[in-house]
Scaffold this motif. Structure first.
Motif, PDB file in Angstrom:
ATOM      1  N   THR A   1      85.386   1.742  28.194  1.00  0.00           N
ATOM      2  CA  THR A   1      85.261   3.076  28.794  1.00  0.00           C
ATOM      3  C   THR A   1      84.159   3.127  29.847  1.00  0.00           C
ATOM      4  OG1 THR A   1      86.046   4.152  26.774  1.00  0.00           O
ATOM      5  CG2 THR A   1      84.792   5.515  28.309  1.00  0.00           C
ATOM      6  N   PHE A   2      83.020   2.446  29.565  1.00  0.00           N
ATOM      7  CA  PHE A   2      81.848   2.587  30.421  1.00  0.00           C
ATOM      8  C   PHE A   2      81.616   1.446  31.406  1.00  0.00           C
ATOM      9  CE2 PHE A   2      80.565   5.089  26.588  1.00  0.00           C
ATOM     10  CZ  PHE A   2      80.519   6.323  27.200  1.00  0.00           C
ATOM     11  N   LYS A   3      82.291   0.309  31.229  1.00  0.00           N
ATOM     12  CA  LYS A   3      81.928  -0.880  32.015  1.00  0.00           C
ATOM     13  C   LYS A   3      82.175  -0.722  33.514  1.00  0.00           C
ATOM     14  CE  LYS A   3      86.286  -3.432  31.310  1.00  0.00           C
ATOM     15  NZ  LYS A   3      86.694  -3.541  32.708  1.00  0.00           N
ATOM     16  N   ASP A   4      83.055   0.191  33.922  1.00  0.00           N
ATOM     17  CA  ASP A   4      83.302   0.397  35.349  1.00  0.00           C
ATOM     18  C   ASP A   4      82.279   1.348  35.975  1.00  0.00           C
ATOM     19  OD1 ASP A   4      85.514  -1.280  35.334  1.00  0.00           O
ATOM     20  OD2 ASP A   4      86.891   0.350  34.810  1.00  0.00           O
ATOM     21  N   ASP A   5      81.518   2.042  35.130  1.00  0.00           N
ATOM     22  CA  ASP A   5      80.556   3.022  35.642  1.00  0.00           C
ATOM     23  C   ASP A   5      79.121   2.494  35.658  1.00  0.00           C
ATOM     24  OD1 ASP A   5      82.562   5.010  35.934  1.00  0.00           O
ATOM     25  OD2 ASP A   5      82.457   5.411  33.785  1.00  0.00           O
ATOM     26  N   ILE A   6      78.779   1.656  34.706  1.00  0.00           N
ATOM     27  CA  ILE A   6      77.432   1.085  34.668  1.00  0.00           C
ATOM     28  C   ILE A   6      77.525  -0.414  34.404  1.00  0.00           C
ATOM     29  CG2 ILE A   6      76.302   3.208  33.914  1.00  0.00           C
ATOM     30  CD1 ILE A   6      76.297   2.204  31.104  1.00  0.00           C
ATOM     31  N   SER A   7      76.454  -1.140  34.731  1.00  0.00           N
ATOM     32  CA  SER A   7      76.469  -2.597  34.595  1.00  0.00           C
ATOM     33  C   SER A   7      76.438  -3.019  33.128  1.00  0.00           C
ATOM     34  CB  SER A   7      75.261  -3.195  35.319  1.00  0.00           C
ATOM     35  OG  SER A   7      74.067  -2.887  34.619  1.00  0.00           O
ATOM     36  N   LEU A   8      76.820  -4.278  32.899  1.00  0.00           N
ATOM     37  CA  LEU A   8      76.798  -4.802  31.536  1.00  0.00           C
ATOM     38  C   LEU A   8      75.368  -4.846  30.995  1.00  0.00           C
ATOM     39  CD1 LEU A   8      79.418  -7.706  31.640  1.00  0.00           C
ATOM     40  CD2 LEU A   8      79.737  -5.333  30.918  1.00  0.00           C
ATOM     41  N   ASP A   9      74.398  -5.105  31.871  1.00  0.00           N
ATOM     42  CA  ASP A   9      72.998  -5.136  31.426  1.00  0.00           C
ATOM     43  C   ASP A   9      72.555  -3.747  30.967  1.00  0.00           C
ATOM     44  OD1 ASP A   9      72.655  -7.835  31.885  1.00  0.00           O
ATOM     45  OD2 ASP A   9      72.016  -7.546  33.965  1.00  0.00           O
TER      46      ASP A   9
ATOM     47  N   TRP B   1      80.695 -10.745  26.596  1.00  0.00           N
ATOM     48  CA  TRP B   1      80.032  -9.563  26.052  1.00  0.00           C
ATOM     49  C   TRP B   1      79.065  -9.940  24.935  1.00  0.00           C
ATOM     50  CZ3 TRP B   1      85.110  -6.207  25.691  1.00  0.00           C
ATOM     51  CH2 TRP B   1      85.503  -5.843  26.996  1.00  0.00           C
ATOM     52  N   LYS B   2      79.411 -11.002  24.216  1.00  0.00           N
ATOM     53  CA  LYS B   2      78.481 -11.492  23.192  1.00  0.00           C
ATOM     54  C   LYS B   2      77.205 -12.020  23.845  1.00  0.00           C
ATOM     55  CE  LYS B   2      77.944 -15.096  19.674  1.00  0.00           C
ATOM     56  NZ  LYS B   2      78.529 -16.338  19.108  1.00  0.00           N
ATOM     57  N   ARG B   3      77.346 -12.841  24.892  1.00  0.00           N
ATOM     58  CA  ARG B   3      76.182 -13.398  25.594  1.00  0.00           C
ATOM     59  C   ARG B   3      75.321 -12.299  26.194  1.00  0.00           C
ATOM     60  NH1 ARG B   3      80.097 -16.938  27.532  1.00  0.00           N
ATOM     61  NH2 ARG B   3      80.074 -15.923  29.587  1.00  0.00           N
ATOM     62  N   LYS B   4      75.965 -11.217  26.635  1.00  0.00           N
ATOM     63  CA  LYS B   4      75.239 -10.092  27.238  1.00  0.00           C
ATOM     64  C   LYS B   4      74.646  -9.157  26.179  1.00  0.00           C
ATOM     65  CE  LYS B   4      75.688 -10.444  31.786  1.00  0.00           C
ATOM     66  NZ  LYS B   4      74.529 -10.372  32.706  1.00  0.00           N
ATOM     67  N   LYS B   5      74.879  -9.501  24.902  1.00  0.00           N
ATOM     68  CA  LYS B   5      74.358  -8.726  23.767  1.00  0.00           C
ATOM     69  C   LYS B   5      75.000  -7.346  23.648  1.00  0.00           C
ATOM     70  CE  LYS B   5      69.922 -11.132  23.764  1.00  0.00           C
ATOM     71  NZ  LYS B   5      70.376 -12.114  22.769  1.00  0.00           N
ATOM     72  N   LEU B   6      76.219  -7.225  24.161  1.00  0.00           N
ATOM     73  CA  LEU B   6      76.975  -5.987  23.963  1.00  0.00           C
ATOM     74  C   LEU B   6      77.598  -5.967  22.576  1.00  0.00           C
ATOM     75  CD1 LEU B   6      78.859  -5.664  27.383  1.00  0.00           C
ATOM     76  CD2 LEU B   6      76.674  -4.685  26.742  1.00  0.00           C
ATOM     77  N   ILE B   7      77.842  -7.163  22.036  1.00  0.00           N
ATOM     78  CA  ILE B   7      78.387  -7.305  20.688  1.00  0.00           C
ATOM     79  C   ILE B   7      77.401  -8.151  19.890  1.00  0.00           C
ATOM     80  CG2 ILE B   7      80.301  -8.163  19.294  1.00  0.00           C
ATOM     81  CD1 ILE B   7      82.103  -7.779  21.739  1.00  0.00           C
ATOM     82  N   PRO B   8      76.899  -7.637  18.779  1.00  0.00           N
ATOM     83  CA  PRO B   8      75.878  -8.364  18.002  1.00  0.00           C
ATOM     84  C   PRO B   8      76.373  -9.699  17.480  1.00  0.00           C
ATOM     85  CG  PRO B   8      76.038  -6.066  17.303  1.00  0.00           C
ATOM     86  CD  PRO B   8      77.205  -6.323  18.199  1.00  0.00           C
ATOM     87  N   GLU B   9      75.484 -10.672  17.503  1.00  0.00           N
ATOM     88  CA  GLU B   9      75.783 -12.009  16.979  1.00  0.00           C
ATOM     89  C   GLU B   9      76.277 -11.942  15.539  1.00  0.00           C
ATOM     90  OE1 GLU B   9      76.032 -16.090  16.645  1.00  0.00           O
ATOM     91  OE2 GLU B   9      75.297 -15.134  18.486  1.00  0.00           O
ATOM     92  N   GLN B  10      75.663 -11.049  14.738  1.00  0.00           N
ATOM     93  CA  GLN B  10      76.001 -10.999  13.313  1.00  0.00           C
ATOM     94  C   GLN B  10      77.397 -10.446  13.043  1.00  0.00           C
ATOM     95  OE1 GLN B  10      73.377  -9.550  14.763  1.00  0.00           O
ATOM     96  NE2 GLN B  10      72.910  -7.517  13.943  1.00  0.00           N
TER      97      GLN B  10
ATOM     98  N   ILE C   1      91.831  -7.640  25.373  1.00  0.00           N
ATOM     99  CA  ILE C   1      90.789  -8.365  26.105  1.00  0.00           C
ATOM    100  C   ILE C   1      91.003  -9.869  25.937  1.00  0.00           C
ATOM    101  CG2 ILE C   1      89.137  -6.488  25.789  1.00  0.00           C
ATOM    102  CD1 ILE C   1      87.718  -8.254  23.685  1.00  0.00           C
ATOM    103  N   SER C   2      90.346 -10.642  26.778  1.00  0.00           N
ATOM    104  CA  SER C   2      90.498 -12.089  26.723  1.00  0.00           C
ATOM    105  C   SER C   2      89.388 -12.726  25.886  1.00  0.00           C
ATOM    106  CB  SER C   2      90.450 -12.675  28.135  1.00  0.00           C
ATOM    107  OG  SER C   2      89.139 -12.532  28.682  1.00  0.00           O
ATOM    108  N   TYR C   3      89.618 -13.979  25.523  1.00  0.00           N
ATOM    109  CA  TYR C   3      88.605 -14.767  24.809  1.00  0.00           C
ATOM    110  C   TYR C   3      87.321 -14.812  25.631  1.00  0.00           C
ATOM    111  CZ  TYR C   3      86.515 -18.968  22.686  1.00  0.00           C
ATOM    112  OH  TYR C   3      85.679 -19.865  22.069  1.00  0.00           O
ATOM    113  N   GLY C   4      87.469 -15.017  26.951  1.00  0.00           N
ATOM    114  CA  GLY C   4      86.308 -15.102  27.834  1.00  0.00           C
ATOM    115  C   GLY C   4      85.504 -13.812  27.866  1.00  0.00           C
ATOM    116  N   GLN C   5      86.217 -12.661  27.936  1.00  0.00           N
ATOM    117  CA  GLN C   5      85.521 -11.370  27.935  1.00  0.00           C
ATOM    118  C   GLN C   5      84.718 -11.176  26.652  1.00  0.00           C
ATOM    119  OE1 GLN C   5      89.060  -8.898  28.821  1.00  0.00           O
ATOM    120  NE2 GLN C   5      87.747  -7.788  30.254  1.00  0.00           N
ATOM    121  N   LEU C   6      85.357 -11.497  25.529  1.00  0.00           N
ATOM    122  CA  LEU C   6      84.710 -11.314  24.233  1.00  0.00           C
ATOM    123  C   LEU C   6      83.388 -12.074  24.170  1.00  0.00           C
ATOM    124  CD1 LEU C   6      84.829 -10.293  21.270  1.00  0.00           C
ATOM    125  CD2 LEU C   6      86.062 -12.408  20.717  1.00  0.00           C
ATOM    126  N   TYR C   7      83.422 -13.328  24.591  1.00  0.00           N
ATOM    127  CA  TYR C   7      82.209 -14.140  24.475  1.00  0.00           C
ATOM    128  C   TYR C   7      81.216 -13.866  25.598  1.00  0.00           C
ATOM    129  CZ  TYR C   7      83.842 -16.492  20.368  1.00  0.00           C
ATOM    130  OH  TYR C   7      84.231 -16.737  19.077  1.00  0.00           O
TER     131      TYR C   7
END
Length: 209
Positions: free
Chosen positions: A64-72, A26-35, A18-24
């Motif tokens: 696995t799931f990002k193409d089937d349902i939205s990030l939200d 997903w962080k902004r979207k709360k898919l990956i916890p801040e902690q 994945i890219s740096y942009g994707q990682l952050y």
């Protein structure tokens, strides 16, 4: 958390593709916890590390799931409103969320509680790990439980280690922010250190959150 349980941001991006942009994003979207974004000093200044098993598993699920349902929608799956969780004693027992030993211990200390919040279930999960190790007594389990109830909220969602040390037969429990380094005097010994973040993810899995 031990160094071997961490993965650097550079390694993470290389392994997952994945890219740096994707990682952050997903962080902004709360898919990956801040902690999970752990800052540590290095010879180059400061680097970002992650709990290795948790972040690799989470990214695999996102891919696995990002193409089937939205990030939200994914965010709602990965970051549910834990404050709404409440389980009765019989449900906790029937679903094998924690062992009967810790349920009995909790009931002895707090006999009036009939329903458990997520945090209460988490505290029992953590103490359960200590008890299952066979390294502590029920009295020390009570000490850990009380320490968690009195102090855990001070961490405001940040992951911590729960540490039990023993000196001359007397146990002491404390909570430490991750990352941490622990040095103790020669007359004291480290009994066990349990990662609260790993227990949180284990509990979510058991509750299908």
């Amino acid at each position: 958390m031990e160094e071997t349980n961490l993965i650097s941001k550079k390694e993470l991006l290389e392994i997952t593709g994945i890219s740096y942009g994707q990682l952050y994003r997903w962080k902004r979207k709360k898919l990956i916890p801040e902690q999970w974004f752990i800052k540590k000093s290095s010879f180059t200044g400061q680097e970002t590390f992650f709990p290795k098993e948790e972040i690799l598993s989470r990214i695999e699920k996102i891919k696995t799931f990002k193409d089937d349902i939205s990030l939200d929608e994914l965010a709602n799956i990965f970051s549910p409103n834990l404050s709404n969780i409440s389980l009765e004693k019989k449900d906790v027992s029937e679903q094998n969320i924690v062992s009967q030993s810790i349920l009995n211990l909790y009931n002895n200390i707090y006999p009036k509680i009939e329903k458990f919040s997520f945090n209460e279930l988490l505290f029992m999960t953590i103490v359960d790990k200590f008890l299952i190790s066979g390294l502590i007594s029920l009295e020390e389990g009570s000490l850990i439980l009380n320490t968690l109830k009195e102090n855990y909220e001070n961490f405001d969602g940040r992951y911590c280690d729960v540490v039990l040390i023993r000196k001359l037969g007397v146990a002491m429990c404390f909570l430490m922010l991750i990352p941490n380094e622990l040095y103790i005097e020669s007359k004291a010994s480290l009994v066990l250190k349990v990662n609260a973040g790993e227990c949180t993810e284990d509990l979510k899995s058991k509750l299908s959150l």
